[in-house]
Design a protein around this motif. Structure first.
Motif, PDB file in Angstrom:
ATOM      1  N   PHE A  19     -14.852   0.750  -7.342  1.00  0.00           N
ATOM      2  CA  PHE A  19     -14.197  -0.352  -7.052  1.00  0.00           C
ATOM      3  C   PHE A  19     -13.741  -0.676  -5.865  1.00  0.00           C
ATOM      4  CE2 PHE A  19      -9.572  -0.531  -6.645  1.00  0.00           C
ATOM      5  CZ  PHE A  19      -9.426   1.177  -6.935  1.00  0.00           C
ATOM      6  N   SER A  20     -13.606  -1.753  -5.258  1.00  0.00           N
ATOM      7  CA  SER A  20     -13.373  -1.957  -3.941  1.00  0.00           C
ATOM      8  C   SER A  20     -11.950  -2.763  -3.771  1.00  0.00           C
ATOM      9  CB  SER A  20     -14.309  -2.723  -3.020  1.00  0.00           C
ATOM     10  OG  SER A  20     -14.538  -4.015  -3.590  1.00  0.00           O
ATOM     11  N   ILE A  21     -11.318  -2.509  -2.461  1.00  0.00           N
ATOM     12  CA  ILE A  21      -9.956  -3.077  -2.327  1.00  0.00           C
ATOM     13  C   ILE A  21     -10.269  -3.722  -0.722  1.00  0.00           C
ATOM     14  CG2 ILE A  21      -7.401  -3.087  -1.904  1.00  0.00           C
ATOM     15  CD1 ILE A  21      -7.269  -1.032  -3.921  1.00  0.00           C
ATOM     16  N   GLY A  31      -8.252   3.907 -17.200  1.00  0.00           N
ATOM     17  CA  GLY A  31      -6.936   3.401 -17.730  1.00  0.00           C
ATOM     18  C   GLY A  31      -6.000   3.163 -16.239  1.00  0.00           C
ATOM     19  N   GLN A  32      -6.260   3.673 -15.390  1.00  0.00           N
ATOM     20  CA  GLN A  32      -5.545   3.394 -14.133  1.00  0.00           C
ATOM     21  C   GLN A  32      -5.247   1.575 -13.792  1.00  0.00           C
ATOM     22  OE1 GLN A  32      -7.000   5.917 -10.791  1.00  0.00           O
ATOM     23  NE2 GLN A  32      -5.072   6.596 -11.018  1.00  0.00           N
ATOM     24  N   THR A  33      -4.061   1.476 -13.363  1.00  0.00           N
ATOM     25  CA  THR A  33      -3.791   0.393 -12.875  1.00  0.00           C
ATOM     26  C   THR A  33      -4.280   0.018 -11.422  1.00  0.00           C
ATOM     27  OG1 THR A  33      -1.659   0.681 -11.847  1.00  0.00           O
ATOM     28  CG2 THR A  33      -1.805  -0.101 -14.456  1.00  0.00           C
ATOM     29  N   ILE A  34      -4.441  -1.006 -10.962  1.00  0.00           N
ATOM     30  CA  ILE A  34      -4.917  -1.407  -9.619  1.00  0.00           C
ATOM     31  C   ILE A  34      -3.960  -0.615  -8.718  1.00  0.00           C
ATOM     32  CG2 ILE A  34      -5.170  -2.894  -7.759  1.00  0.00           C
ATOM     33  CD1 ILE A  34      -6.242  -4.919  -9.814  1.00  0.00           C
ATOM     34  N   LEU A  35      -2.657  -0.787  -8.818  1.00  0.00           N
ATOM     35  CA  LEU A  35      -1.473  -0.069  -8.016  1.00  0.00           C
ATOM     36  C   LEU A  35      -1.626   1.348  -8.159  1.00  0.00           C
ATOM     37  CD1 LEU A  35       0.848  -1.212  -6.398  1.00  0.00           C
ATOM     38  CD2 LEU A  35       2.332  -0.293  -8.314  1.00  0.00           C
ATOM     39  N   GLU A  36      -1.905   2.303  -9.142  1.00  0.00           N
ATOM     40  CA  GLU A  36      -2.138   3.525  -9.182  1.00  0.00           C
ATOM     41  C   GLU A  36      -3.518   3.868  -8.405  1.00  0.00           C
ATOM     42  OE1 GLU A  36       0.232   4.345 -13.505  1.00  0.00           O
ATOM     43  OE2 GLU A  36      -2.098   3.532 -13.525  1.00  0.00           O
ATOM     44  N   ALA A  37      -4.410   3.161  -8.665  1.00  0.00           N
ATOM     45  CA  ALA A  37      -5.595   3.607  -8.061  1.00  0.00           C
ATOM     46  C   ALA A  37      -5.759   3.403  -6.580  1.00  0.00           C
ATOM     47  CB  ALA A  37      -6.944   2.818  -8.672  1.00  0.00           C
ATOM     48  N   ALA A  38      -4.907   2.286  -6.203  1.00  0.00           N
ATOM     49  CA  ALA A  38      -4.886   2.133  -4.736  1.00  0.00           C
ATOM     50  C   ALA A  38      -3.999   3.212  -4.185  1.00  0.00           C
ATOM     51  CB  ALA A  38      -4.060   0.745  -4.579  1.00  0.00           C
ATOM     52  N   LYS A  39      -2.899   3.718  -4.432  1.00  0.00           N
ATOM     53  CA  LYS A  39      -2.310   4.779  -4.019  1.00  0.00           C
ATOM     54  C   LYS A  39      -3.200   6.029  -4.055  1.00  0.00           C
ATOM     55  CE  LYS A  39       2.033   7.290  -4.955  1.00  0.00           C
ATOM     56  NZ  LYS A  39       3.364   7.416  -5.806  1.00  0.00           N
ATOM     57  N   ASP A  40      -3.741   6.296  -5.088  1.00  0.00           N
ATOM     58  CA  ASP A  40      -4.720   7.437  -4.828  1.00  0.00           C
ATOM     59  C   ASP A  40      -5.752   7.423  -4.128  1.00  0.00           C
ATOM     60  OD1 ASP A  40      -3.254   8.838  -6.912  1.00  0.00           O
ATOM     61  OD2 ASP A  40      -4.857   8.295  -8.721  1.00  0.00           O
ATOM     62  N   ASN A  41      -6.079   6.228  -3.652  1.00  0.00           N
ATOM     63  CA  ASN A  41      -7.074   6.241  -2.656  1.00  0.00           C
ATOM     64  C   ASN A  41      -6.607   5.889  -1.030  1.00  0.00           C
ATOM     65  OD1 ASN A  41     -10.170   6.001  -3.795  1.00  0.00           O
ATOM     66  ND2 ASN A  41      -8.768   5.204  -5.238  1.00  0.00           N
ATOM     67  N   GLY A  42      -5.398   6.093  -1.122  1.00  0.00           N
ATOM     68  CA  GLY A  42      -4.455   5.882   0.114  1.00  0.00           C
ATOM     69  C   GLY A  42      -4.312   4.494   0.657  1.00  0.00           C
ATOM     70  N   ASP A 240       3.693   6.891   3.508  1.00  0.00           N
ATOM     71  CA  ASP A 240       3.426   8.259   2.762  1.00  0.00           C
ATOM     72  C   ASP A 240       2.041   7.802   2.116  1.00  0.00           C
ATOM     73  OD1 ASP A 240       4.804   6.244   1.242  1.00  0.00           O
ATOM     74  OD2 ASP A 240       5.337   8.051  -0.111  1.00  0.00           O
ATOM     75  N   ILE A 241       1.628   6.828   1.804  1.00  0.00           N
ATOM     76  CA  ILE A 241       0.627   6.554   0.924  1.00  0.00           C
ATOM     77  C   ILE A 241      -0.644   5.973   1.822  1.00  0.00           C
ATOM     78  CG2 ILE A 241      -0.387   4.760  -0.698  1.00  0.00           C
ATOM     79  CD1 ILE A 241       2.331   4.747  -1.832  1.00  0.00           C
ATOM     80  N   GLU A 242      -0.302   5.094   2.777  1.00  0.00           N
ATOM     81  CA  GLU A 242      -1.805   4.785   3.774  1.00  0.00           C
ATOM     82  C   GLU A 242      -2.324   5.854   4.532  1.00  0.00           C
ATOM     83  OE1 GLU A 242      -0.094   0.138   4.977  1.00  0.00           O
ATOM     84  OE2 GLU A 242       1.101   1.645   5.643  1.00  0.00           O
ATOM     85  N   LYS A 243      -3.492   5.747   4.330  1.00  0.00           N
ATOM     86  CA  LYS A 243      -4.336   6.564   5.258  1.00  0.00           C
ATOM     87  C   LYS A 243      -5.208   5.515   6.296  1.00  0.00           C
ATOM     88  CE  LYS A 243      -4.917   9.998   1.781  1.00  0.00           C
ATOM     89  NZ  LYS A 243      -5.813  10.544   0.664  1.00  0.00           N
ATOM     90  N   PRO A 244      -5.475   5.980   7.280  1.00  0.00           N
ATOM     91  CA  PRO A 244      -6.255   5.186   8.337  1.00  0.00           C
ATOM     92  C   PRO A 244      -7.850   4.967   7.841  1.00  0.00           C
ATOM     93  CG  PRO A 244      -5.940   7.038   9.342  1.00  0.00           C
ATOM     94  CD  PRO A 244      -5.012   7.018   7.906  1.00  0.00           C
ATOM     95  N   ARG A 245      -8.560   3.969   7.982  1.00  0.00           N
ATOM     96  CA  ARG A 245      -9.728   3.469   7.576  1.00  0.00           C
ATOM     97  C   ARG A 245     -10.598   4.457   8.638  1.00  0.00           C
ATOM     98  NH1 ARG A 245     -11.214  -1.396   4.988  1.00  0.00           N
ATOM     99  NH2 ARG A 245      -9.657  -2.618   4.536  1.00  0.00           N
ATOM    100  N   SER A 246     -11.647   4.967   8.001  1.00  0.00           N
ATOM    101  CA  SER A 246     -12.542   5.812   8.846  1.00  0.00           C
ATOM    102  C   SER A 246     -13.572   5.185   9.803  1.00  0.00           C
ATOM    103  CB  SER A 246     -13.283   6.962   8.024  1.00  0.00           C
ATOM    104  OG  SER A 246     -13.817   6.391   6.952  1.00  0.00           O
TER     105      SER A 246
END
Length: 246
Positions: A19-21, A31-42, A240-246
């Motif tokens: 999916f994309s954000i 089963g993940q929510t958008i919030l959970e998946a967003a966190k896992d993707n930085g 602590d979650i955010e990662k810079p875009r590559s």
């Protein structure tokens, strides 16, 4: 009294949902929510009522995103394959800021004298959204500081009704230590004084720590961590979650 009940984590399946954000490709587990998946993707999506390990409530709406042109609470809406999510766009960011402003004017939040200052998630969100003067008039409601058993206090002036305490502090036989009374503008959190008094020291501290705004306070230890060494004194919320875009 039995020890409060905790939720046992299930083994996580491998991420296989694409999916994309905001145009950024992401992977999620079923089963993940958008919030959970967003966190896992930085990707940080601001939230207040959500808390790891607790069943989501979708009560604060700060995590609202847009999916297929419709507003959804990211903490409750499940990810699906091919989903396109809008999050960090101007109108949603302004709506989140408005919710934060509303929470400030509906209570009595005196940050300079608050024990939670520096650890407060509402305060940290206000800094993130660069909140200055709220667009809404202050209501200055009359609220009280109430006893919550022998170990805790409830500072009702700060409560944002996120329900973290009601969802997360329960006995082993699933009795709620905290709950809510009434609805809408009259809604108020309350505590069972007997169950709260029987909380162990560990769970009394857990109740205080899970409260995002300093409504639940452990008696006599409110200023244990000096200003300058508290969580959000060190780094902004979400960093602590955010990662810079590559």
């Amino acid at each position: 009294m039995n020890k409060p009940k905790t939720t046992k984590a299930k083994p996580a399946p491998a991420p296989g949902i694409k999916f994309s954000i905001d145009g950024r490709e992401c992977l999620a587990r079923a089963g993940q929510t958008i919030l959970e998946a967003a966190k896992d993707n930085g990707i940080y999506i601001p939230s207040l009522c959500a808390y790891d390990g607790l069943k989501p409530a979708g009560s604060c709406r700060i995590c609202t995103v847009r999916v297929g042109g419709r507003h959804q609470a990211a903490c409750t809406f499940p990810v699906s394959d091919g989903m396109s999510v809008e999050s960090a766009v101007p109108d949603l960011e302004d709506m989140r800021k408005a919710v934060v402003e509303m929470l400030f004017v509906e209570g009595n939040h005196m940050c300079p004298t608050c024990e939670k200052s520096g650890n407060c998630e509402l305060q940290a969100l206000a800094y993130r959204f660069q909140m200055l003067v709220p667009r809404f008039p202050y209501l200055f409601p009359k609220k009280d500081v109430e006893p919550a058993g022998t170990k805790l206090l409830m500072e009702q002036n700060r409560c944002v009704k996120c329900l973290r305490c009601a969802r997360g502090i329960r006995t082993a036989d699933n009795k709620a230590v905290f709950g809510s009374l009434h609805r809408s503008r009259k809604k108020k959190m309350f505590v069972d004084l007997g169950l709260a008094s029987a909380l162990s020291e560990r769970w009394a501290r857990t109740a205080m720590d899970r409260c995002p705004v300093g409504c639940i306070l452990r008696k006599e230890v409110g200023f244990a961590v000096p200003i300058g060494r508290r969580k959000y004194d060190q780094a902004p919320i979400g960093s602590d979650i955010e990662k810079p875009r590559s």
